[in-house]
Design a protein around this motif. Structure first.
Motif, PDB file in Angstrom:
ATOM      1  N   GLU A 148     -11.724  10.250   0.468  1.00 36.02           N
ATOM      2  CA  GLU A 148     -11.360   8.738   0.388  1.00 36.02           C
ATOM      3  C   GLU A 148      -9.802   8.770   0.303  1.00 36.02           C
ATOM      4  O   GLU A 148      -9.296   7.908   1.184  1.00 36.02           O
ATOM      5  CB  GLU A 148     -12.093   8.060  -0.705  1.00 36.02           C
ATOM      6  CG  GLU A 148     -12.366   6.381  -0.529  1.00 36.02           C
ATOM      7  CD  GLU A 148     -13.208   5.776  -1.058  1.00 36.02           C
ATOM      8  OE1 GLU A 148     -13.696   4.745  -0.675  1.00 36.02           O
ATOM      9  OE2 GLU A 148     -13.329   6.020  -2.573  1.00 36.02           O
TER      10      GLU A 148
ATOM     11  N   ARG B 276     -16.583  12.335  -2.518  1.00 32.01           N
ATOM     12  CA  ARG B 276     -15.719  11.262  -2.379  1.00 32.01           C
ATOM     13  C   ARG B 276     -14.544  11.111  -2.660  1.00 32.01           C
ATOM     14  O   ARG B 276     -13.489  10.888  -1.904  1.00 32.01           O
ATOM     15  CB  ARG B 276     -16.848   9.924  -2.631  1.00 32.01           C
ATOM     16  CG  ARG B 276     -16.180   8.405  -2.317  1.00 32.01           C
ATOM     17  CD  ARG B 276     -16.913   7.641  -2.758  1.00 32.01           C
ATOM     18  NE  ARG B 276     -16.262   6.234  -2.141  1.00 32.01           N
ATOM     19  CZ  ARG B 276     -16.792   4.884  -2.270  1.00 32.01           C
ATOM     20  NH1 ARG B 276     -18.016   5.049  -3.078  1.00 32.01           N
ATOM     21  NH2 ARG B 276     -16.389   3.836  -2.005  1.00 32.01           N
TER      22      ARG B 276
ATOM     23  N   TRP C 105     -20.707  11.014   3.867  1.00 32.08           N
ATOM     24  CA  TRP C 105     -20.963  10.557   2.363  1.00 32.08           C
ATOM     25  C   TRP C 105     -21.678   9.241   2.377  1.00 32.08           C
ATOM     26  O   TRP C 105     -22.745   9.349   1.491  1.00 32.08           O
ATOM     27  CB  TRP C 105     -19.515  10.234   1.826  1.00 32.08           C
ATOM     28  CG  TRP C 105     -19.755  10.011   0.220  1.00 32.08           C
ATOM     29  CD1 TRP C 105     -19.860  10.507  -0.727  1.00 32.08           C
ATOM     30  CD2 TRP C 105     -19.810   8.633  -0.238  1.00 32.08           C
ATOM     31  NE1 TRP C 105     -20.327   9.869  -2.036  1.00 32.08           N
ATOM     32  CE2 TRP C 105     -20.177   8.644  -1.438  1.00 32.08           C
ATOM     33  CE3 TRP C 105     -19.609   7.271   0.507  1.00 32.08           C
ATOM     34  CZ2 TRP C 105     -20.190   7.501  -2.235  1.00 32.08           C
ATOM     35  CZ3 TRP C 105     -19.903   6.165  -0.337  1.00 32.08           C
ATOM     36  CH2 TRP C 105     -20.264   6.294  -1.613  1.00 32.08           C
TER      37      TRP C 105
END
Length: 583
Positions: free
Chosen positions: A303, A299, A329
């Motif tokens: 992200e 992540r 995810w």
């Protein structure tokens, strides 16, 4: 499995119906266990073949002939595709895939006897056997790998030479001078060699070299991805191979000492920097191997990039890639709210709505799930063929919430929007749960009749009109109303495939009309000029013989036979069949 269908399937029949590519791919599907038989009877087999996509195959006997359909593009064009080949092999496993070579050679027909070969090899000199095995290993990457692995485990442990293995993979994937797109068999040979190379890596993993296989599987995937630049993968060769490589990589990671954070970085690279989408949503696929530490690292890598790039727009490949990575995810982490938030960014297809609805349903949020399913159905009225899964989910949620009548309405809407035998039968199955099947059946018939009465609905005497008439005929036959079905067919027209069913349904009530249908079909079958069609024509002639006698007009049968003998006297096989029946 049953007699009539099995009796019609043989190696020679399958070879006659399918081309070289379909034969080899179908045999591979069957041997890899990708055929799932859903139901079978004396005359029919329904199966799902799991290739690049799952395809539904039906094989059945129609008037003693092998007939088929497949939902793949080739099968939709009446081609006996690789999925049909795979299903035929599953129906009759004694027709071995190894026998289905394009030139028709078979060890079972003229080849050497296995036991004779076994005895001969057992008596050969050891040095001679060694030379033969080494000569073969030079051209067989899997055999060479097995020999090396065996040599390494027989004595002192020898480390795996990664550079040498990479060179072998490079050589296997190098298609220059081998591939000729106009020669399908050369492509097949190349692909089979690639599978042999990956099989060698699988043997290496089985020998306990997980860390090395992780590295080599990633190298093989990148070579496979690069091959897309010079190979037309419309048949899915490279995509299928990539899945095998990914599965090997996953198995190796599970047994390796790879660091979870390092694995997360590797997966992000494989997912975002390849043309093949084999590692799509990799975090979900590798969740157990990544663990909490790896998921956090994944992540952290994805992200910020997703926030920087923004939601996918147009053909922005990076945006879609990052969205799918983040979706993977969220699935791995079980974070439903994040999953919904990510999916909300792009809702391009019914599948997007279905995924959200399913995630919410699994989380126990049934009413929210139903809202998403209903929105997805409403959002794509012109994509009815893609809404089946959403309708099933919406109906299941209605049942869960105690709205049985509303569940029926879900399938009524599907039938009204896209009338077909499939949507009709699904509607009735649901209606039977409410004891209202007759009511919904009449409502469906009323809709179909209305469309034929209103030319603006289907276009008078257009293809749409013929399809609507054919569906009404098929529904009426299914309901046992052969007389109205006949009236619709004669007045409005219908598909040729339905006339034989109409004739069979009305043999007792209208034998002379059934004879007229059989006469037309006999002419069509004889026109195909093959032994199977002649046999079917003669079987239909037998039905005419019985019907003419029953109707008190035996001379009609005599006239038909006389016409056939006069018109087709040079067709010796047909004449022989007539004579064998005393005609």
């Amino acid at each position: 499995m049953t007699d009539r269908l099995e009796a019609r399937i043989s190696r020679s029949v399958v070879q006659e119906l399918a081309d070289a590519r379909a034969l080899l791919r179908g045999a591979t599907y069957e041997s890899d266990g990708k055929v799932e038989i859903e139901r079978s009877s004396a005359d029919r087999c329904v199966a799902t073949v799991h290739g690049v996509l799952p395809y539904r195959v039906e094989l059945w006997i129609d008037l003693d002939e092998l007939t088929w359909t497949c939902t793949c593009p080739a099968g939709a064009g009446a081609v006996f595709c690789e999925h049909c080949v795979a299903t035929a092999l599953a129906v009759k496993p004694q027709v071995h895939g190894a026998e289905l070579s394009p030139d028709g050679d078979s060890a079972a027909e003229g080849g050497a006897d296995v036991e004779v070969l076994r005895d001969h090899v057992a008596g050969m000199a050891r040095r001679q056997l060694v030379e033969i095995v080494l000569e073969q290993a030079a051209h067989d990457p899997r055999l060479l790998a097995r020999l090396e692995i065996a040599a390494g485990t027989a004595g002192d442990h020898h480390p795996v030479d990664l550079d040498e293995w990479r060179r072998r993979l490079d050589a296997a994937f190098d298609g220059e001078g081998v591939l000729d797109e106009s020669d399908e068999l050369s492509v097949l040979s190349w692909v089979n060699n690639l599978h042999a190379a990956i099989a060698a890596l699988e043997d290496l993993l089985a020998a306990g070299h997980a860390d090395e296989v992780v590295e080599l599987a990633e190298h093989a995937f990148r070579l496979d991805d690069e091959a897309l630049r010079f190979v037309d993968d419309s048949d899915g060769w490279l995509s299928e191979l990539a899945v095998r490589i990914r599965d090997l990589h996953l198995a190796a990671c599970a047994e390796s000492s790879v660091d979870p954070e390092d694995l997360a970085a590797r997966l992000v690279d494989l997912e975002l920097n390849a043309e093949l989408d084999t590692f799509r949503r990799s975090a979900a696929t590798y969740a157990r191997v990544l663990g909490d530490e790896g998921l956090v690292a994944f992540r952290t890598l994805v992200e910020p990039r997703r926030a920087e790039v923004g939601p996918p727009e147009g053909y922005a490949v990076e945006g879609y890639g990052l969205q799918e990575a983040m979706t993977g995810w969220a699935l791995a982490a079980g974070d439903v709210d994040t999953f919904v938030e990510v999916k909300r960014g792009v809702l391009d297809a019914p599948e997007d709505y279905r995924e959200v609805a399913e995630a919410l349903a699994v989380a126990g949020r049934s009413r929210e799930a139903l809202e998403w399913a209903s929105q997805g159905i409403e959002a794509f009225p012109d994509r009815q063929w893609q809404l089946g899964a959403l309708r099933e989910l919406a109906a299941a949620l209605r049942h869960q919430l105690g709205d049985q009548d509303e569940a029926v309405e879900v399938f009524w809407a599907g039938f009204a929007a896209s009338p077909s035998m499939e949507t009709y039968e699904r509607l009735l199955r649901e209606a039977e749960l409410t004891d209202a099947a007759d009511e919904w059946c009449q409502r469906a018939l009323q809709l179909l009749r209305g469309r034929l009465e209103d030319p603006d609905e289907v276009g008078e005497w257009t293809v749409e009109h013929r399809l609507a008439a054919s569906l009404l005929v098929e529904v009426l036959l299914a309901n046992g109303d052969a007389e109205e079905a006949w009236d619709v067919a004669t007045e409005q027209g219908c598909d040729d495939r339905l006339w034989l069913e109409l004739a069979r349904a009305r043999e007792d009530a209208a034998p002379l009309e059934a004879i007229s249908v059989y006469e037309r079909e006999i002419a069509a079958r004889i026109g195909r000029r093959n032994a199977g069609s002649y046999q079917t024509a003669v079987e239909l002639l037998g039905r005419i013989h019985a019907l003419a006698g029953r109707a008190g007009e035996p001379e009609r049968f005599d006239r038909i036979v006389a016409h056939l003998r006069s018109e087709h006297s040079r067709k010796r096989n047909l004449m022989a069949l007539l004579a064998s029946n005393g005609w």
